[in-house]
Enzyme design. Structure first.
Site: not given
Length: 391
Positions: A134, A235
């Site tokens: 990523k 999150d």
């Protein structure tokens, strides 16, 4: 003499020391072999879009791919079904990736990507055999406590992995300086789960009551262990949990909103400055008591609320089918409605007669307690671990 085999990642895959040293990439590209067919475990890939693998990867790579046999592959279609990503990596994309981030390709074959900055593929450095690279901008960010130069995201991730609450972060780097931080980047290379997330997994796979309760008890226990280490994920949602096998465990990913127990954090680029760390990562998972000013983090009661939403996603595929804006769609008739949706969607395996239905009802009741509007009415994390374990 036979080559010495050593585990490449926690004993999941064993490779000759020579292969680990030489890696997967060819020293120079070769011409494509018209007879080449990419074989990954039980699957021989029909598409020619990945012919470039032969051009740029050596026999170490193709032999390892051919010999893959993780236990969660039950039929050939599982090989690519479990691999996330929305687009195939073509040769041009691969060459761009190699030019900028070639060191990550030493033992990694990227085959799919999302938005051109998240690459999914196969690597012996991952316990599942699947890995994800990523690449993202990093012009903000916070610093880990007492670890100069280490982002809080990395600190939280590595701590979670130590607690068996996250996949292995194999490599990471931050490029850039304070002066050019607007163009700075963070790169992470890590283990990848089945379908990419728990949301993706349970969209396609049906869970038993046992699996559902076990995963939720395990997840709650891991979140509790992290909190005791002073780390909050920030999150928490189904999309930020991955499944490492068909029956779990679930592990946390995407720690970019992670924070400590307080409301202030140290800036990564300006370590002498602190600021208020306010955001809930995803509004749809914000608990009803969340204020609009400072101190907007979920806190422990808020985490219990988020666990309730994650449980609903497993049970009915999407929580919005039964619970919207912190309210049950059918009011006091929510139990019957949830069961009706489960039966209609086929998301939980209800075989087992009255005993299974009683356990489902017990699970629905526990989830409802997690979703109480009054934080004081929700169970503690310790109680939740115990009660999920008893279902």
């Amino acid at each position: 003499m036979a080559e010495k085999l050593i585990p490449s990642c926690r004993g999941q895959w064993f490779l000759p020391a020579r292969v680990l040293r030489e890696g997967f990439l060819r020293a120079r590209p070769v011409a494509v072999d018209g007879g080449f067919k990419l074989t990954i475990g039980p699957l021989t890939v029909a598409t020619r879009v990945w012919d470039w693998v032969y051009v740029h990867y050596n026999e170490n790579a193709t032999d390892w791919l051919r010999g893959m046999n993780p236990p969660f592959w039950e039929e050939p279609c599982d090989v690519l079904d479990f691999l996330p990503g929305v687009a195939c990596v073509n040769e041009a994309t691969f060459l761009t990736l190699k030019k900028k981030y070639g060191s990550y390709l030493h033992l990694f074959v990227p085959l799919r990507h999302t938005r051109g900055n998240i690459f999914f593929g196969f690597s012996p450095l991952s316990a599942t055999g699947m890995a994800v690279l990523k690449i993202k901008t990093f012009h903000g960010g916070t610093q880990a406590p007492d670890r100069p130069g280490v982002p809080m995201e990395v600190y939280a991730w590595e701590t979670a992995h130590f607690l068996d609450a996250a996949p292995k972060l194999i490599e990471w780097e931050v490029s850039g300086t304070r002066e050019n931080r607007k163009s700075a980047q963070m790169v992470t290379f890590s283990e990848c789960g089945l379908y990419g997330s728990m949301e993706g997994y349970f969209y396609r796979e049906r869970a038993t009551v046992d699996i559902c309760a076990t995963i939720l008890a395990d997840l709650t226990g891991k979140l509790l262990a992290l909190i005791r280490k002073g780390i909050y994920h920030g999150d928490l949602k189904s999309e930020n949990i991955i499944m490492m096998s068909r029956s779990g465990p679930g592990k946390l990913i995407d720690f970019e909103h992670s924070h400590g127990p307080g409301e202030t954090m140290t800036s990564f680029w300006y370590p002498d400055r602190t600021f208020f760390w306010n955001p809930i990562g995803t509004e749809a998972y914000a608990p009803p008591e969340r204020s609009r000013g400072r101190g907007r983090n979920a806190g422990v009661p808020g985490i219990v609320f988020q666990i309730g939403l994650i449980a609903l996603n497993i049970m009915v595929e999407r929580m919005e089918r039964v619970f919207v804006n912190h309210t049950w769609i059918k009011g006091d008739g929510y139990r019957a409605h949830v069961l009706k949706v489960i039966k209609a969607r086929g998301t939980l395996d209800l075989r087992g007669g009255a005993r299974t239905l009683a356990r489902v009802d017990e699970l629905i009741g526990l989830v409802a307690r997690c979703l109480e509007r009054d934080p004081a009415m929700r169970p503690s994390l310790e109680t939740l671990v115990d009660e999920f374990s008893k279902i």
